[in-house]
Scaffold this motif. Structure first.
Motif, PDB file in Angstrom:
ATOM      1  N   GLU A 104      12.398  16.535  -0.458  1.00  0.00           N
ATOM      2  CA  GLU A 104      11.838  16.202  -1.434  1.00  0.00           C
ATOM      3  C   GLU A 104      10.334  15.656  -1.918  1.00  0.00           C
ATOM      4  N   SER A 105       9.506  16.275  -2.559  1.00  0.00           N
ATOM      5  CA  SER A 105       7.512  15.666  -2.265  1.00  0.00           C
ATOM      6  C   SER A 105       7.664  14.491  -3.512  1.00  0.00           C
ATOM      7  N   PHE A 106       7.210  13.123  -2.566  1.00  0.00           N
ATOM      8  CA  PHE A 106       6.426  12.614  -3.980  1.00  0.00           C
ATOM      9  C   PHE A 106       5.084  13.037  -3.751  1.00  0.00           C
ATOM     10  N   LEU A 107       4.971  13.021  -5.485  1.00  0.00           N
ATOM     11  CA  LEU A 107       3.325  13.315  -6.220  1.00  0.00           C
ATOM     12  C   LEU A 107       2.764  12.065  -6.381  1.00  0.00           C
ATOM     13  N   ILE A 108       1.419  11.814  -5.695  1.00  0.00           N
ATOM     14  CA  ILE A 108       1.022  10.980  -6.497  1.00  0.00           C
ATOM     15  C   ILE A 108      -0.555  11.316  -6.741  1.00  0.00           C
ATOM     16  N   THR A 109      -0.712  11.739  -7.548  1.00  0.00           N
ATOM     17  CA  THR A 109      -2.408  11.797  -8.176  1.00  0.00           C
ATOM     18  C   THR A 109      -3.176  10.321  -8.616  1.00  0.00           C
ATOM     19  N   PRO A 110      -3.425   9.976  -7.484  1.00  0.00           N
ATOM     20  CA  PRO A 110      -4.173   9.001  -9.222  1.00  0.00           C
ATOM     21  C   PRO A 110      -5.431   9.078  -9.602  1.00  0.00           C
ATOM     22  N   PRO A 111      -6.077   8.322 -10.571  1.00  0.00           N
ATOM     23  CA  PRO A 111      -6.849   8.737 -11.054  1.00  0.00           C
ATOM     24  C   PRO A 111      -8.830   8.451 -10.051  1.00  0.00           C
ATOM     25  N   GLU A 112      -9.402   9.230 -10.162  1.00  0.00           N
ATOM     26  CA  GLU A 112     -10.314   8.917  -9.159  1.00  0.00           C
ATOM     27  C   GLU A 112     -11.064   7.278  -9.339  1.00  0.00           C
ATOM     28  N   SER A 113     -11.051   6.098 -10.246  1.00  0.00           N
ATOM     29  CA  SER A 113     -11.580   5.300 -10.565  1.00  0.00           C
ATOM     30  C   SER A 113     -10.578   4.154  -9.083  1.00  0.00           C
ATOM     31  N   LEU A 114      -8.998   4.938  -9.207  1.00  0.00           N
ATOM     32  CA  LEU A 114      -8.137   4.083  -8.133  1.00  0.00           C
ATOM     33  C   LEU A 114      -8.590   4.421  -6.962  1.00  0.00           C
ATOM     34  N   ARG A 115      -8.754   5.731  -7.129  1.00  0.00           N
ATOM     35  CA  ARG A 115      -9.300   6.274  -4.894  1.00  0.00           C
ATOM     36  C   ARG A 115     -10.146   5.757  -4.982  1.00  0.00           C
ATOM     37  N   ARG A 116     -11.640   5.111  -5.870  1.00  0.00           N
ATOM     38  CA  ARG A 116     -12.678   4.926  -5.188  1.00  0.00           C
ATOM     39  C   ARG A 116     -11.903   3.154  -4.793  1.00  0.00           C
ATOM     40  N   LEU A 117     -11.267   2.473  -5.771  1.00  0.00           N
ATOM     41  CA  LEU A 117     -10.730   1.082  -5.209  1.00  0.00           C
ATOM     42  C   LEU A 117     -10.317   1.233  -4.260  1.00  0.00           C
ATOM     43  N   ASP A 118      -9.742   2.626  -4.029  1.00  0.00           N
ATOM     44  CA  ASP A 118      -8.423   2.479  -2.280  1.00  0.00           C
ATOM     45  C   ASP A 118      -9.727   3.326  -1.362  1.00  0.00           C
ATOM     46  N   ALA A 119     -10.627   3.338  -0.597  1.00  0.00           N
ATOM     47  CA  ALA A 119     -10.723   4.696  -0.137  1.00  0.00           C
ATOM     48  C   ALA A 119      -9.650   4.437   1.620  1.00  0.00           C
ATOM     49  N   LYS A 120      -8.526   4.458   2.115  1.00  0.00           N
ATOM     50  CA  LYS A 120      -8.188   5.154   3.023  1.00  0.00           C
ATOM     51  C   LYS A 120      -6.636   5.854   2.338  1.00  0.00           C
ATOM     52  N   THR A 121      -7.100   6.213   1.096  1.00  0.00           N
ATOM     53  CA  THR A 121      -5.781   7.514   0.714  1.00  0.00           C
ATOM     54  C   THR A 121      -6.261   8.675   1.618  1.00  0.00           C
ATOM     55  N   LYS A 122      -5.176   8.894   2.000  1.00  0.00           N
ATOM     56  CA  LYS A 122      -5.247  10.317   2.671  1.00  0.00           C
ATOM     57  C   LYS A 122      -4.918  11.300   2.445  1.00  0.00           C
ATOM     58  N   SER A 123      -3.570  11.450   2.049  1.00  0.00           N
ATOM     59  CA  SER A 123      -3.183  12.462   1.025  1.00  0.00           C
ATOM     60  C   SER A 123      -2.513  11.612  -0.181  1.00  0.00           C
ATOM     61  N   ASP A 124      -2.116  13.069  -0.967  1.00  0.00           N
ATOM     62  CA  ASP A 124      -1.430  12.744  -2.675  1.00  0.00           C
ATOM     63  C   ASP A 124      -0.231  13.236  -2.674  1.00  0.00           C
ATOM     64  N   THR A 125       0.611  13.808  -1.410  1.00  0.00           N
ATOM     65  CA  THR A 125       1.829  14.563  -1.843  1.00  0.00           C
ATOM     66  C   THR A 125       2.395  13.903  -0.373  1.00  0.00           C
ATOM     67  N   LEU A 126       3.763  13.283  -0.330  1.00  0.00           N
ATOM     68  CA  LEU A 126       4.718  13.149   0.653  1.00  0.00           C
ATOM     69  C   LEU A 126       5.990  13.566   0.392  1.00  0.00           C
ATOM     70  N   ARG A 127       6.034  14.379   1.679  1.00  0.00           N
ATOM     71  CA  ARG A 127       7.329  14.907   1.762  1.00  0.00           C
ATOM     72  C   ARG A 127       8.600  13.838   2.748  1.00  0.00           C
ATOM     73  N   VAL A 128       9.392  13.645   1.482  1.00  0.00           N
ATOM     74  CA  VAL A 128      10.596  12.615   1.935  1.00  0.00           C
ATOM     75  C   VAL A 128      12.048  13.189   1.767  1.00  0.00           C
ATOM     76  N   ARG A 129      12.257  12.942   3.211  1.00  0.00           N
ATOM     77  CA  ARG A 129      13.997  13.240   3.339  1.00  0.00           C
ATOM     78  C   ARG A 129      15.184  11.999   3.531  1.00  0.00           C
ATOM     79  N   ARG A 130      16.288  12.487   2.985  1.00  0.00           N
ATOM     80  CA  ARG A 130      17.335  11.808   2.175  1.00  0.00           C
ATOM     81  C   ARG A 130      17.458  10.657   3.356  1.00  0.00           C
ATOM     82  N   GLU A 131      16.884  11.086   4.911  1.00  0.00           N
ATOM     83  CA  GLU A 131      17.540  10.120   6.075  1.00  0.00           C
ATOM     84  C   GLU A 131      15.851   8.955   5.984  1.00  0.00           C
ATOM     85  N   ASP A 132      15.224   9.255   5.054  1.00  0.00           N
ATOM     86  CA  ASP A 132      13.812   8.855   5.281  1.00  0.00           C
ATOM     87  C   ASP A 132      14.588   7.415   4.036  1.00  0.00           C
TER      88      ASP A 132
END
Length: 178
Positions: free
Chosen positions: A90-118
């Motif tokens: 399943e996909s974990f989706l995180i699309t934070p507001p721009e103001s939070l993106r500026r607060l955390d410059a290390k953000t790389k992607s807003d989607t993560l594929r998660v497996r049951r094994e994870d």
């Protein structure tokens, strides 16, 4: 009885008579528990997912926007956890507001594929399965006679829980009620 709900994990050995069963009563022989349930698991998953994405969602002080967004992403982690009961990935989706993106410059992607094994790996690393095993051991040390295992609570559907119980008691002993 193995009961893992939203807030706690409990294991109890109960004696049930025919009369008690008719009246909905039993005698608790021994029990053990931990303050770990689905809500704690959701927080662990959110931390792990955000760590993989390189995004810090930790609420800080009175940053209301971060606090609100933390709640939204916690719900998203819960959704992913529940979806993985039915699907392998399943996909974990995180699309934070721009103001939070500026607060955390290390953000790389807003989607993560998660497996049951994870999920299993995260729960293993956080000690979830060890806690369940210790609860079972503590109850079995007090009274090792078990005819049936009643499995209740939504968090018993977490990956790996039934496998652990099947290995310990045998599949024929398990009676799920979620």
């Amino acid at each position: 009885v193995v009961d893992i709900g939203g807030g706690t994990m409990h294991v109890a050995n109960v004696a049930l008579s025919v009369k008690g069963a008719r009246g909905g009563a039993c005698r608790v022989v021994c029990k053990s528990g931990r303050p770990i349930g689905g809500n704690v698991v959701d927080k662990w998953l959110l931390e792990a997912f955000c760590d993989k994405l390189g995004f810090d969602m930790t609420p800080r002080g009175d940053e209301w926007e971060r606090i609100v967004w933390h709640r939204f992403t916690l719900e998203e982690a819960r959704r992913v956890k529940e979806a993985l009961f039915f699907r392998e990935e399943e996909s974990f989706l995180i699309t934070p507001p721009e103001s939070l993106r500026r607060l955390d410059a290390k953000t790389k992607s807003d989607t993560l594929r998660v497996r049951r094994e994870d999920i299993v790996e995260i729960l293993k690393n956080r000690g979830f399965y060890d806690a369940l095993s210790r609860c079972l051991d503590e109850v079995m040390a007090q009274d090792s006679h078990v005819d049936d295992v009643l499995v209740v609570g939504g968090s018993t559907l977490l990956p790996g829980v039934y496998k652990m119980l099947e290995e310990r008691f045998g599949r024929e002993a398990l009676s799920p009620i979620v």
